[in-house]
Motif scaffolding. Sequence first.
Motif, PDB file in Angstrom:
ATOM      1  N   LYS A 173      -8.988  -9.666 -12.151  1.00 57.51           N
ATOM      2  CA  LYS A 173      -9.800  -8.446 -12.210  1.00 57.51           C
ATOM      3  C   LYS A 173     -10.158  -7.943 -10.816  1.00 57.51           C
ATOM      4  N   ILE A 174     -10.722  -8.851  -9.998  1.00 58.30           N
ATOM      5  CA  ILE A 174     -11.147  -8.412  -8.661  1.00 58.30           C
ATOM      6  C   ILE A 174      -9.940  -8.147  -7.778  1.00 58.30           C
ATOM      7  N   GLY A 175      -8.828  -8.859  -8.053  1.00 59.62           N
ATOM      8  CA  GLY A 175      -7.598  -8.583  -7.306  1.00 59.62           C
ATOM      9  C   GLY A 175      -7.122  -7.164  -7.552  1.00 59.62           C
ATOM     10  N   GLN A 176      -7.190  -6.754  -8.796  1.00 58.55           N
ATOM     11  CA  GLN A 176      -6.804  -5.377  -9.126  1.00 58.55           C
ATOM     12  C   GLN A 176      -7.749  -4.377  -8.457  1.00 58.55           C
ATOM     13  N   ALA A 177      -9.051  -4.713  -8.508  1.00 59.87           N
ATOM     14  CA  ALA A 177     -10.026  -3.812  -7.877  1.00 59.87           C
ATOM     15  C   ALA A 177      -9.817  -3.761  -6.373  1.00 59.87           C
ATOM     16  N   GLN A 178      -9.470  -4.934  -5.779  1.00 61.95           N
ATOM     17  CA  GLN A 178      -9.257  -4.975  -4.321  1.00 61.95           C
ATOM     18  C   GLN A 178      -8.042  -4.159  -3.937  1.00 61.95           C
ATOM     19  N   THR A 179      -7.037  -4.164  -4.764  1.00 63.28           N
ATOM     20  CA  THR A 179      -5.851  -3.348  -4.472  1.00 63.28           C
ATOM     21  C   THR A 179      -6.217  -1.863  -4.479  1.00 63.28           C
ATOM     22  N   ALA A 180      -7.001  -1.489  -5.465  1.00 63.70           N
ATOM     23  CA  ALA A 180      -7.442  -0.089  -5.532  1.00 63.70           C
ATOM     24  C   ALA A 180      -8.346   0.242  -4.349  1.00 63.70           C
ATOM     25  N   LEU A 181      -9.224  -0.715  -3.971  1.00 60.92           N
ATOM     26  CA  LEU A 181     -10.126  -0.505  -2.848  1.00 60.92           C
ATOM     27  C   LEU A 181      -9.336  -0.358  -1.553  1.00 60.92           C
ATOM     28  N   ALA A 182      -8.297  -1.196  -1.394  1.00 56.90           N
ATOM     29  CA  ALA A 182      -7.479  -1.119  -0.185  1.00 56.90           C
ATOM     30  C   ALA A 182      -6.776   0.232  -0.089  1.00 56.90           C
ATOM     31  N   ALA A 183      -6.313   0.724  -1.230  1.00 59.68           N
ATOM     32  CA  ALA A 183      -5.634   2.030  -1.232  1.00 59.68           C
ATOM     33  C   ALA A 183      -6.601   3.133  -0.833  1.00 59.68           C
ATOM     34  N   ARG A 184      -7.818   3.033  -1.304  1.00 62.57           N
ATOM     35  CA  ARG A 184      -8.817   4.048  -0.967  1.00 62.57           C
ATOM     36  C   ARG A 184      -9.172   3.994   0.525  1.00 62.57           C
ATOM     37  N   ILE A 185      -9.300   2.710   1.031  1.00 63.95           N
ATOM     38  CA  ILE A 185      -9.623   2.578   2.459  1.00 63.95           C
ATOM     39  C   ILE A 185      -8.517   3.156   3.316  1.00 63.95           C
TER      40      ILE A 185
END
Length: 284
Positions: free
Chosen positions: A89-101
């Motif tokens: 779950k957090i891995g998926q969120a981190q991927t999305a967060l990285a894309a946003r950053i």
Amino acid sequence: MASTSIAEQLAKLKDRRDKLDKSRRDKAAKIETAARNLETDRRALEDLDTEQRGLDADVDATARLETDLAGAAKARTEAHDLGADDVTKIGQAQTALAARIEQELSQARRDALATEIDKIDAAIAKAATAADAAAAGLATAEKAAADARVAADAAAAEHADVLRQLVAVPQRTEAARARVAALHAAANAAVDSGRTAEAFVRNRDLQKALTDLDAAVKDPQGGQLADRLPKLWSDNLAAAAALTSARAAVEPLRAKATEARQQRDALAAARDENIAAALSKPGA
């Protein structure tokens, strides 16, 4: 009806008494045997009780271990499942967060921040390595000091033992001389007093005492022990000096290990602060 004679009555009474005595002895023997068997059974019961208590303790300990293992297995499974869930779950969120950053922060800015953080973590890692090396050096020095203590104690004990034996040599000789003198005087006194039988005994003892004294005088142990002492004393001094040196080496290394540990801990504690400082740098 003819009367029974006294002799016949006595014979009958004695026969009854013998039978009664035999019965009494048989009963006493049975009681003694039963008592011995009872004592044997009592000791056997005590042994069984002791074994039972030990077995009860083993059962209780094993039961606790089984419970602990089951609890640990359950906790491990739960932690594994929760961790795996977090990774997903957090891995998926981190991927999305990285894309946003990446969209909101330039590559140059990201590279600059990564470089600063790598420097901070590298300094912590270097300090940790230095702290580990200092701790290992201290442990080696402490072991060397402990080994030197054992060697010094052994050298001192061996020297003291040989010295004690050497001191005892003339003491044994003096004791043998005193016995010879006493027996010589006693034998002469017995002869002068006409107690020739006693003089004979004393003289036999004197002969043996003289043999013992002669053996003590000719015993090479004293010389052998004296010959060993110089080297033992030298070894004792060398071991004591080595102990002093080993102890002296410990404290500087202890101070070095303490300083290295404090430096590592300080860098680790200041990581967030140093990262905050890196974030505040213009263009970083």
